[in-house]
Design a protein around this motif. Structure first.
Motif, PDB file in Angstrom:
ATOM      1  N   ALA A 300       0.827  -1.200   0.000  1.00 36.97           N
ATOM      2  CA  ALA A 300       0.000   0.000   0.000  1.00 36.97           C
ATOM      3  C   ALA A 300       0.868   1.260   0.000  1.00 36.97           C
ATOM      4  O   ALA A 300       0.614   2.216  -0.751  1.00 36.97           O
ATOM      5  N   ALA A 301       1.913   1.270   0.825  1.00 37.70           N
ATOM      6  CA  ALA A 301       2.812   2.417   0.896  1.00 37.70           C
ATOM      7  C   ALA A 301       3.576   2.586  -0.407  1.00 37.70           C
ATOM      8  O   ALA A 301       3.782   3.712  -0.899  1.00 37.70           O
ATOM      9  N   PHE A 302       4.020   1.479  -0.983  1.00 38.94           N
ATOM     10  CA  PHE A 302       4.744   1.510  -2.252  1.00 38.94           C
ATOM     11  C   PHE A 302       3.877   2.099  -3.353  1.00 38.94           C
ATOM     12  O   PHE A 302       4.310   2.994  -4.098  1.00 38.94           O
ATOM     13  N   ALA A 303       2.626   1.623  -3.486  1.00 42.43           N
ATOM     14  CA  ALA A 303       1.737   2.104  -4.540  1.00 42.43           C
ATOM     15  C   ALA A 303       1.433   3.582  -4.383  1.00 42.43           C
ATOM     16  O   ALA A 303       1.335   4.324  -5.368  1.00 42.43           O
ATOM     17  N   SER A 304       1.309   4.046  -3.150  1.00 38.76           N
ATOM     18  CA  SER A 304       1.054   5.460  -2.905  1.00 38.76           C
ATOM     19  C   SER A 304       2.227   6.323  -3.369  1.00 38.76           C
ATOM     20  O   SER A 304       2.040   7.360  -4.014  1.00 38.76           O
ATOM     21  N   ALA A 305       3.440   5.884  -3.079  1.00 44.34           N
ATOM     22  CA  ALA A 305       4.633   6.621  -3.505  1.00 44.34           C
ATOM     23  C   ALA A 305       4.764   6.597  -5.026  1.00 44.34           C
ATOM     24  O   ALA A 305       5.146   7.601  -5.650  1.00 44.34           O
ATOM     25  N   GLU A 306       4.443   5.453  -5.646  1.00 48.78           N
ATOM     26  CA  GLU A 306       4.512   5.338  -7.097  1.00 48.78           C
ATOM     27  C   GLU A 306       3.494   6.253  -7.776  1.00 48.78           C
ATOM     28  O   GLU A 306       3.766   6.814  -8.835  1.00 48.78           O
ATOM     29  N   LYS A 307       2.333   6.382  -7.178  1.00 49.89           N
ATOM     30  CA  LYS A 307       1.298   7.261  -7.727  1.00 49.89           C
ATOM     31  C   LYS A 307       1.819   8.689  -7.838  1.00 49.89           C
ATOM     32  O   LYS A 307       1.593   9.380  -8.831  1.00 49.89           O
ATOM     33  N   GLU A 308       2.558   9.138  -6.838  1.00 53.12           N
ATOM     34  CA  GLU A 308       3.117  10.485  -6.855  1.00 53.12           C
ATOM     35  C   GLU A 308       4.230  10.604  -7.894  1.00 53.12           C
ATOM     36  O   GLU A 308       4.276  11.594  -8.648  1.00 53.12           O
ATOM     37  N   ARG A 309       5.114   9.609  -7.966  1.00 49.03           N
ATOM     38  CA  ARG A 309       6.253   9.669  -8.898  1.00 49.03           C
ATOM     39  C   ARG A 309       5.780   9.667 -10.348  1.00 49.03           C
ATOM     40  O   ARG A 309       6.204  10.499 -11.151  1.00 49.03           O
ATOM     41  N   TRP A 310       4.905   8.726 -10.710  1.00 43.75           N
ATOM     42  CA  TRP A 310       4.417   8.656 -12.080  1.00 43.75           C
ATOM     43  C   TRP A 310       3.622   9.906 -12.429  1.00 43.75           C
ATOM     44  O   TRP A 310       3.697  10.403 -13.555  1.00 43.75           O
ATOM     45  N   GLY A 311       2.871  10.408 -11.454  1.00 41.41           N
ATOM     46  CA  GLY A 311       2.091  11.612 -11.696  1.00 41.41           C
ATOM     47  C   GLY A 311       2.973  12.792 -12.055  1.00 41.41           C
ATOM     48  O   GLY A 311       2.640  13.587 -12.948  1.00 41.41           O
ATOM     49  N   GLN A 312       4.102  12.939 -11.381  1.00 41.41           N
ATOM     50  CA  GLN A 312       5.021  14.030 -11.665  1.00 41.41           C
ATOM     51  C   GLN A 312       5.546  13.945 -13.095  1.00 41.41           C
ATOM     52  O   GLN A 312       5.625  14.958 -13.805  1.00 41.41           O
ATOM     53  N   ILE A 313       5.924  12.739 -13.529  1.00 43.54           N
ATOM     54  CA  ILE A 313       6.457  12.560 -14.886  1.00 43.54           C
ATOM     55  C   ILE A 313       5.380  12.859 -15.922  1.00 43.54           C
ATOM     56  O   ILE A 313       5.630  13.547 -16.924  1.00 43.54           O
ATOM     57  N   ILE A 314       4.177  12.357 -15.697  1.00 42.92           N
ATOM     58  CA  ILE A 314       3.076  12.550 -16.651  1.00 42.92           C
ATOM     59  C   ILE A 314       2.714  14.025 -16.776  1.00 42.92           C
ATOM     60  O   ILE A 314       2.487  14.534 -17.883  1.00 42.92           O
ATOM     61  N   ARG A 315       2.670  14.725 -15.658  1.00 40.97           N
ATOM     62  CA  ARG A 315       2.351  16.162 -15.709  1.00 40.97           C
ATOM     63  C   ARG A 315       3.458  16.945 -16.406  1.00 40.97           C
ATOM     64  O   ARG A 315       3.182  17.865 -17.190  1.00 40.97           O
ATOM     65  N   ARG A 316       4.703  16.571 -16.134  1.00 41.85           N
ATOM     66  CA  ARG A 316       5.825  17.263 -16.762  1.00 41.85           C
ATOM     67  C   ARG A 316       5.829  17.055 -18.270  1.00 41.85           C
ATOM     68  O   ARG A 316       6.118  17.980 -19.053  1.00 41.85           O
ATOM     69  N   ALA A 317       5.467  15.845 -18.712  1.00 44.20           N
ATOM     70  CA  ALA A 317       5.436  15.535 -20.145  1.00 44.20           C
ATOM     71  C   ALA A 317       4.143  15.991 -20.794  1.00 44.20           C
ATOM     72  O   ALA A 317       4.000  15.901 -22.013  1.00 44.20           O
ATOM     73  N   ASN A 318       3.202  16.447 -19.972  1.00 43.12           N
ATOM     74  CA  ASN A 318       1.909  16.925 -20.468  1.00 43.12           C
ATOM     75  C   ASN A 318       1.170  15.860 -21.275  1.00 43.12           C
ATOM     76  O   ASN A 318       0.609  16.132 -22.342  1.00 43.12           O
ATOM     77  N   ILE A 319       1.167  14.643 -20.770  1.00 40.12           N
ATOM     78  CA  ILE A 319       0.460  13.543 -21.423  1.00 40.12           C
ATOM     79  C   ILE A 319      -1.014  13.655 -21.090  1.00 40.12           C
ATOM     80  O   ILE A 319      -1.411  13.721 -19.933  1.00 40.12           O
ATOM     81  N   LYS A 320      -1.849  13.666 -22.147  1.00 42.44           N
ATOM     82  CA  LYS A 320      -3.277  13.799 -21.986  1.00 42.44           C
ATOM     83  C   LYS A 320      -4.002  12.598 -22.584  1.00 42.44           C
ATOM     84  O   LYS A 320      -3.454  11.893 -23.438  1.00 42.44           O
ATOM     85  N   VAL A 321      -5.238  12.392 -22.155  1.00 43.58           N
ATOM     86  CA  VAL A 321      -6.071  11.341 -22.743  1.00 43.58           C
ATOM     87  C   VAL A 321      -6.465  11.765 -24.138  1.00 43.58           C
ATOM     88  O   VAL A 321      -6.863  12.920 -24.362  1.00 43.58           O
ATOM     89  N   GLU A 322      -6.343  10.840 -25.095  1.00 39.78           N
ATOM     90  CA  GLU A 322      -6.683  11.183 -26.483  1.00 39.78           C
ATOM     91  C   GLU A 322      -7.940  10.450 -26.918  1.00 39.78           C
ATOM     92  O   GLU A 322      -8.244   9.397 -26.435  1.00 39.78           O
TER      93      GLU A 322
END
Length: 322
Positions: A300-322
């Motif tokens: 549970a702790a691992f998945a929570s930390a991963e959610k934050e890390r992946w979110g940062q990369i996705i926002r930085r790359a500006n990946i959107k749903v197409e």
């Protein structure tokens, strides 16, 4: 020939630290449905089937795989979130549904944390940067130089969002430009790399190994801190001059929220037992994977930390749903 302790040590799992109470709890009677949010043959599906077969033998009852592919895993995740929390519905999923979707969708019909009971991580898999086997490009530096020399003239493909995230991370780290082309699955992009329509692609190690073994593609680096054991000559991204490109996707088991803790603990204990089986280690190693299980709270702790890390990369790359 290794014994069970040696296999467990090699895998990094505490196969002999399974709580006795977890193993003693009687498993609920009935057919167990293991929902997989990808089509048959996908990396998560292949690994899930290895576990399902052994769990069925341990429990003495069928464990059936239900492939609910499509929709970036959303329909599958929602079905599990709404399922009865009795231990007879399990979710064998990946970072896609639990940490990637929350970063690219403004609204989801499920909550990746509130709607699920984490059981265990299944394994991790970095990505491999691939080009056509017959390409004159043999290193990441050569690929980067080509992309910089011809900005906007090259395409890359991805059939799953995690692979696209990994590709965008490479682009940002290398300072290059390439146009994204979407596919229904990662393997479907391979022929277009071979034909030259795509200059490169990033793919999980399971499918990368299959493509390299077939002689279709060649790997330039792996996005892990250590070299890929199945292809030891291939460098890591850091060794290739791109230390920022460190990204590992993962698979894991969940149950619907509200599933009794004693059932979750029993499943976790039996997953550890399955991961200590030599034939399972060998089978997953042949696919390019390694069991890396966790206790429920740790997962549970691992998945929570991963959610934050992946979110940062996705926002930085500006990946959107197409």
């Amino acid at each position: 020939m290794f014994g069970r302790r040696q296999f467990a040590k090699a895998m990094g799992v505490a196969a002999f630290a399974v709580p006795a109470i977890g193993r003693a709890k009687k498993f609920p009677a009935g057919r167990v449905t293991m929902v997989v949010p990808f089509p048959a043959g996908a990396a998560t599906d292949i690994s899930a089937r290895v576990y399902a077969e052994r769990l069925s033998a341990i429990w003495g009852q069928p464990v059936v795989i239900d492939n609910k592919g499509g929709g970036n895993g959303i329909p599958a995740a929602e079905s599990v979130a709404r399922a009865k929390p009795d231990g007879l519905t399990l979710f064998a999923t990946s970072a896609m549904t639990q940490v990637v979707n929350p970063a690219i969708y403004d609204k989801l019909p499920y909550d990746p944390i509130a709607d699920f009971a984490p059981i265990s991580r299944m394994g991790t898999s970095p990505f491999v940067l691939l080009v056509d086997r017959n390409s004159p490009i043999n290193t990441a530096a050569e690929l980067t130089a080509k992309l910089k020399a011809e900005p906007g003239k090259h395409n890359y493909g991805a059939g799953a969002l995690p692979a696209r995230v990994a590709s965008e991370l490479y682009k940002m780290a290398a300072g290059v430009d390439a146009v994204y082309v979407g596919y229904k699955s990662n393997p479907q992009a391979i022929p277009d790399v071979q034909s030259g329509l795509l200059t490169f692609m990033m793919i999980d190690t399971v499918n990368a190994k299959i493509a390299m073994d077939r002689g279709a593609l060649k790997g330039l680096f792996v996005t892990d801190s250590e070299r890929y054991a199945a292809v030891p000559a291939m460098p890591t991204a850091a060794e290739a001059g791109l230390p920022e490109v460190l990204l590992t996707t993962w698979t894991g088991f969940y149950a619907p929220k509200g599933t009794p803790a004693e059932i979750v603990d029993r499943i976790n204990a039996d997953l550890y037992a399955v991961s200590a089986m030599p034939e399972v280690v060998e089978r997953l190693a042949a696919l390019g994977g390694t069991p890396k299980l966790m206790r429920p709270a740790e997962f549970a702790a691992f998945a929570s930390a991963e959610k934050e890390r992946w979110g940062q990369i996705i926002r930085r790359a500006n990946i959107k749903v197409e």
